[in-house]
Design an enzyme around this catalytic site. Structure first.
Site, mmCIF file in Angstrom:
data_model
loop_
_atom_site.group_PDB
_atom_site.id
_atom_site.type_symbol
_atom_site.label_atom_id
_atom_site.label_comp_id
_atom_site.label_asym_id
_atom_site.label_seq_id
_atom_site.Cartn_x
_atom_site.Cartn_y
_atom_site.Cartn_z
ATOM 1 N N GLU A 106 13.123 2.786 -8.012
ATOM 2 C CA GLU A 106 13.670 3.491 -7.499
ATOM 3 C C GLU A 106 13.299 5.211 -7.328
ATOM 4 O O GLU A 106 13.933 6.361 -7.663
ATOM 5 C CB GLU A 106 15.444 4.312 -8.053
ATOM 6 C CG GLU A 106 15.846 2.642 -8.204
ATOM 7 C CD GLU A 106 16.698 2.080 -6.928
ATOM 8 O OE1 GLU A 106 16.296 3.110 -6.199
ATOM 9 O OE2 GLU A 106 17.439 0.977 -6.993
ATOM 10 N N GLY A 140 0.872 -0.998 -0.544
ATOM 11 C CA GLY A 140 0.223 0.032 0.015
ATOM 12 C C GLY A 140 0.899 1.670 -0.021
ATOM 13 O O GLY A 140 0.514 2.274 -0.044
#
Length: 378
Positions: free
Chosen positions: A362, A128
């Site tokens: 990233e 989440g």
């Protein structure tokens, strides 16, 4: 302003390229089918100093600059970006331990990380909380002996494969200041893993959820100071973004090299297809994109190495620009191969699949735009 690589930097690139050509490229397609990278590969890379690329020399590491490191990842990605990116993750964890770990933590893990007897994974993302990483819910509650961890990490490269995990977990209140970083050994009670994820690319890297159910770790496995884990995680990501950009650059360069060779041999209408001006223009456009990407990436790495105040923005810009350029170049190379580009044997379609995720991990490229925009208006 000198844009040339030093003799030492050229040697670093050539060493990594030679290793990739011999030990990675011949096996890349098979490792993808196996969905596994043999662990025997890592100690061989460690012999070159690639297990602690930017671990300080005082700690026994290679002590390379971030610019030097991008050369390693660019070169290795010419053999396989999935393998190179996996190595980047391990190095990010090793550097976090070197920079922020206590003497006890360094003594426990750092030497084996550099020899790659202990391979590390990085655990920040949760089911989440992806881009909103500070909203993570995994908890690390204090006990008499250390911490008890409970929660789930998602999309973890090396889940169930690695020997240790740097885990960002909540030790305090909501928000980034309530997050700490801890190291979890593979053999820890309460640590388990989800099923192997069936992915579009990076298939050689095993990816699973990392599940923590009352997982107990000793107090010495706290990385740095309590409440500083999110800061450590973000510091690691600046360099990680450069590495991922370098992986896109190396893979796209490899695709272009393959395409030039293919076009010199493939004939149509009585001559090699590299003699058609329309296709030559496409080659020129791809070369321009790669050269621009290379210059931009190395400038961003230089800024990170020198502590420039706008280093974060330049790392974000380079990550966004180079990963998107890399995917465009590989897609163009696939097109120039025609139907053969769609076949696995030629290796181009693998690169197209592998590079797609570089725009997501990233920090998504949308987040990169946010970082750049904030730097412009504040």
């Amino acid at each position: 302003m000198d844009f040339a690589l030093s003799d030492e930097q050229t040697a670093i690139f050539d060493m990594a390229k030679a290793f990739g050509d011999e030990f990675i490229a011949p096996h890349a397609l098979q490792w993808e089918k196996d969905e596994n990278i043999p662990k025997e590969l890592w100690p061989r890379l460690a012999e070159l100093g690639f297990g602690g690329l930017y671990v300080s020399e005082d700690s026994g590491g290679s002590g390379l600059s971030r610019l030097d490191a991008t050369l390693v990842f660019e070169a290795l990605s010419m053999a396989c970006p999935s393998v190179a990116a996996f190595l980047s993750i391990h190095n990010m964890c090793a550097a976090m331990i070197d920079k922020n770990g206590s003497d006890a933590l360094k003594e426990k893990y750092l030497e084996r990380a550099m020899t790659m007897e202990t391979f590390f994974s990085y655990c920040l993302t949760e089911p989440g909380s992806g881009s909103d990483a500070a909203a993570l819910k995994t908890r690390a509650d204090r006990t008499n002996e250390g911490f008890t961890l409970t929660g789930t990490k998602a999309f973890i490269s090396g889940g169930g494969y690695s020997d240790a995990y740097v885990v960002m977990a909540r030790t305090g209140d909501a928000g980034p200041k309530g997050i700490s970083a801890v190291v979890v050994d593979d053999a820890s009670d309460g640590l388990s893993f989800g099923g192997l994820e069936d992915k579009m690319g990076w298939r050689a890297q095993p990816t699973r959820q990392v599940q923590l159910d009352n997982c107990n770790i000793p107090s010495e496995n706290l990385l740095g100071d309590e409440g500083q884990g999110f800061t450590y995680a973000m510091q690691g990501l600046n360099g990680g973004r450069l590495n991922i950009a370098a992986c896109s650059l190396g893979a796209a360069q490899s695709a272009l090299d393959k395409t030039l060779a293919y076009m010199a041999e493939r004939e149509a209408f009585g001559k090699p297809i590299n003699q058609f001006q329309a296709l030559q223009f496409r080659l020129a456009d791809m070369e321009i994109e790669l050269q621009a990407s290379r210059a931009f990436l190395r400038q961003a790495a230089w800024k990170l190495d020198t502590g420039a105040p706008d280093a974060m923005q330049h790392c974000a810009m380079a990550k966004k620009f180079v990963t998107e350029a890399g995917s465009r170049v590989v897609d163009g190379c696939l097109q120039l191969h025609g139907g053969y580009g769609y076949l696995a044997d030629y290796g181009i379609e693998k690169l197209a699949r592998d590079l797609r995720v570089h725009q997501i991990l990233e920090g998504t490229n949308e987040i990169m735009r946010m970082i750049v925009a904030r730097g412009m208006i504040t």
